[in-house]
Design an enzyme around this catalytic site. Sequence first.
Site, PDB file in Angstrom:
ATOM      1  N   ARG A 161       0.882  -1.442  -0.368  1.00  0.00           N
ATOM      2  CA  ARG A 161      -0.082   0.351   0.099  1.00  0.00           C
ATOM      3  C   ARG A 161       1.156   1.250   0.322  1.00  0.00           C
ATOM      4  O   ARG A 161       0.606   2.320   0.506  1.00  0.00           O
ATOM      5  CB  ARG A 161      -1.320   0.337   1.571  1.00  0.00           C
ATOM      6  CG  ARG A 161      -1.761  -1.243   1.088  1.00  0.00           C
ATOM      7  CD  ARG A 161      -2.915  -1.431  -0.005  1.00  0.00           C
ATOM      8  NE  ARG A 161      -3.760  -2.441   0.090  1.00  0.00           N
ATOM      9  CZ  ARG A 161      -3.417  -2.973  -0.458  1.00  0.00           C
ATOM     10  NH1 ARG A 161      -1.795  -4.039  -1.594  1.00  0.00           N
ATOM     11  NH2 ARG A 161      -3.816  -4.110  -1.079  1.00  0.00           N
ATOM     12  N   SER A 238     -12.212   1.063   2.448  1.00  0.00           N
ATOM     13  CA  SER A 238     -11.560   0.057   3.856  1.00  0.00           C
ATOM     14  C   SER A 238      -9.975   1.719   4.383  1.00  0.00           C
ATOM     15  O   SER A 238      -9.506   1.898   3.527  1.00  0.00           O
ATOM     16  CB  SER A 238     -10.151  -1.323   3.251  1.00  0.00           C
ATOM     17  OG  SER A 238     -10.633  -2.095   2.872  1.00  0.00           O
ATOM     18  N   GLU A 339      -5.381   4.322   5.193  1.00  0.00           N
ATOM     19  CA  GLU A 339      -6.069   4.954   3.859  1.00  0.00           C
ATOM     20  C   GLU A 339      -5.645   5.937   3.790  1.00  0.00           C
ATOM     21  O   GLU A 339      -5.068   6.099   2.501  1.00  0.00           O
ATOM     22  CB  GLU A 339      -6.506   3.312   3.127  1.00  0.00           C
ATOM     23  CG  GLU A 339      -5.489   2.071   3.744  1.00  0.00           C
ATOM     24  CD  GLU A 339      -5.659   0.888   2.434  1.00  0.00           C
ATOM     25  OE1 GLU A 339      -6.093   1.020   1.400  1.00  0.00           O
ATOM     26  OE2 GLU A 339      -5.969  -0.051   2.585  1.00  0.00           O
TER      27      GLU A 339
END
Length: 345
Positions: A161, A238, A339
């Site tokens: 990520r 998310s 995120e």
Amino acid sequence: MEIQQKVPLAPLTTLRVGGNARFFVRTERARDVEEAVAFSREEDLPLFVLGGGSNVVVADQGWNGLALQVGIPGIEDAGPGKFNVGAGVNWDSFVEHCVSRNYAGIECISGIPGSVGGTPVQNVGAYGQEVSETITSVVAFDLSENRIRELTATECGFSYRASVFNTSQRGRYIILRATFALEPHGKPRLRYADLQKYFAGRDGTPSLAETRAAVRTIRASKGMVISPGDPENCSAGSFFKNPVLSASEHEELVRRAAERNLRVPSYPALEQQHKVSAAWLVEHSGFTKGYGRGRAGISSKHALAIVNRNHATAAEILELKNEIQLKVEQTWEIRLQPEPVFVGF
């Protein structure tokens, strides 16, 4: 290129929170991006680059600068299995384009909202695939050198990520295009338990199209697909990353879980990196799906999705985010990392 003033940013994001941009411009050519950057410098304005708006939380006071939305279109065939794609192309449309032509490599990343330009930044991934596995290069405007340049996949510095675009070189590059190399007539990747369960009892290997459809179905069941009419559609997907632990940290987590007569779920796809399900941590820290705090809440379908239920403010979203982080840290001594990108705070 038309520069607008006092443009609401909330409608341009999937979470639907935030105030106005002092200035706003949507660009569909690299030359327009260069001109927009020049304008921001001439007017001494801070610059915020907006893509599909699916991974961003805008402050209630908005953005006191120039919001630049990159809308460069086009999917160009660059050879067998190679595609040169504009940053403004809808990501899921690109996945569908490739799968329909029987190219493997991104079928498990179906159903994720946003644009192609945002995928290298976060190294977007799902169900055992990441875009870093197929991106060969990225074309970007380098704000430090004031020029357009091409970065190889190695130069992008991909990790879980993350990339140089959201870590060491955050704010330096504006992504214009990305080139992907996919596998013609390749087999779908079915590493994750959800997919294996979906196809259990089936004879033969599912096609890429069937795998894509399965991923979209699974994601929809968890509230992770933008579906018109879904009351829990207003989210950033998310909200927290799955923590990657050291061996000793993982052992400590297992010990703490055992004290509570709990067992940390084991997923073969996550085990090698000691990657832990953030959703499990949230649900075992006193939160349930459907939990609410004012007009913000946790999705009734997935514990990792924070949703805007009824015209929530960005402040309310952050209050819930902070509550979750605090409770998880108190319970498990693990700090969840968000995120989304936070703008204007």
